[in-house]
Design an enzyme around this catalytic site. Sequence first.
Site, short mmCIF file in Angstrom:
data_model
loop_
_atom_site.label_atom_id
_atom_site.label_comp_id
_atom_site.label_asym_id
_atom_site.label_seq_id
_atom_site.Cartn_x
_atom_site.Cartn_y
_atom_site.Cartn_z
N TYR A 166 -17.21 -15.43 -88.93
CA TYR A 166 -17.72 -14.77 -87.74
C TYR A 166 -17.43 -13.28 -87.77
O TYR A 166 -16.26 -12.86 -87.83
CB TYR A 166 -17.11 -15.38 -86.47
CG TYR A 166 -17.38 -16.86 -86.28
CD1 TYR A 166 -18.40 -17.51 -86.96
CD2 TYR A 166 -16.59 -17.62 -85.43
CE1 TYR A 166 -18.63 -18.87 -86.80
CE2 TYR A 166 -16.82 -18.99 -85.24
CZ TYR A 166 -17.84 -19.60 -85.94
OH TYR A 166 -18.06 -20.94 -85.77
N GLU A 201 -28.36 -23.30 -67.03
CA GLU A 201 -29.16 -23.07 -65.82
C GLU A 201 -30.46 -22.33 -66.12
O GLU A 201 -31.41 -22.37 -65.33
CB GLU A 201 -28.34 -22.31 -64.79
CG GLU A 201 -27.06 -23.03 -64.38
CD GLU A 201 -27.21 -24.54 -64.31
OE1 GLU A 201 -28.01 -25.02 -63.50
OE2 GLU A 201 -26.54 -25.24 -65.08
#
Length: 303
Positions: free
Chosen positions: A51, A207
Site C-alpha cells: 500500500y 448509503e
Amino acid sequence: MKKRQLGTSDLYVSELGLGCMSLGTDATKAQEIIEAALEAGINYFDTADLYDFGTNEQIVGQALHHVRDKVIIATKAGNRLNDSKDSWSWDPSKNYIKEAVKASLSRLGTDYIDLYQLHGGTIDDPIDETIEAFEELKKEGLIRFYGISSIRPNVIREYVNNSNLVSVMVQYSLLDRRPEEEVLPLLEKNGIGAVTRGPLAKGILSEKMLEKATKKGYLDYQLEELQKTIPLLREKLFDARSMTEISLQYNLAHSAVSSVIAGASSVKQVKENAKAVEAEPLSEGEISIIKAITKMSLYEQHR
C-alpha cells in the site's frame, strides 16, 4: 465493541477492523481516522507493504505507536517492489518473505507483527517454502501468528491442510457470496478465523448504493441486475436499518467470521461503520430474505 477470537490464536480482534489501504498519504488526516477507530473500540488494523509502496505501513505504525501493546497490527507480504518502487512482481519465496518482514517491521516501528499474511498466491507457488518462512519467523519472535489473504479455494485448502495458519482474509459481501460454498465451511471446520474484506462491494452496498455502480456492474451482476437487486433489498429490509448496517451485519452473521475489515477515508465513515457493527444482529428472517434476493455464485476462474 465486541471482540472475537481469531482462529485458535490468542488474538481477540474487534468485530470491525480498519482497512488501512484507503487512509491516503496525509499523515495528519490518517492519524485522525485511526484515532476515531480507537475511540470506537477498534483494535485491529490491517495494512500491507504494497500500500502506497510502504508509506501506509509507516503512517499506521506512527499513528499506533502510543497504543502498540493494546492493538493488533496485521500486514502482508509477497509483492516484491522493483528498484524504482513504481511496480511489483509476485515473490512468495522463503528468502524474500524473510527479507520483507524486516522492512515492514522497520516501517511500522515495532519489533513484532501480530498477524503476518501472504498477500495472494497461486497453486503453483512453492507453498511448502512459504510455510517454512512463516514458521521460522514465528520461532524468531518477529511475528506472533500468520495467515493468508486469498480468494482461491485450492490455495486456501493447501494452507489449511499443511500449515498452522490462524486466519484467511477473503472477499465477502451480499454481492459476493462465493465463500459460503467452499471457503467459510472449510475454515470453520478447521478452527481458522475468516477475516472478510470488501463488505460494501466498492460502495454499492453503502448509503450511496447505485451511485457507486459502474456500467460493468459488479462481479457476475450486470448493472441492470444491480438496479433491481439493491432497491429490492432496501424495500424488504430497510425499516430502521441502513444499507451499511445490513452489509456488515451479514458478514458477521456467519459463524466462521472473526472480523470484517472496512476501509475509511474519513472520520465520518469510521463512525458510521462502527455504529453499523454495534447494531442488532440480523434475524434469521432477514438473512433468509437476503439469500433469496442475492446470488449464490461459485469460484470459477480463481482456483
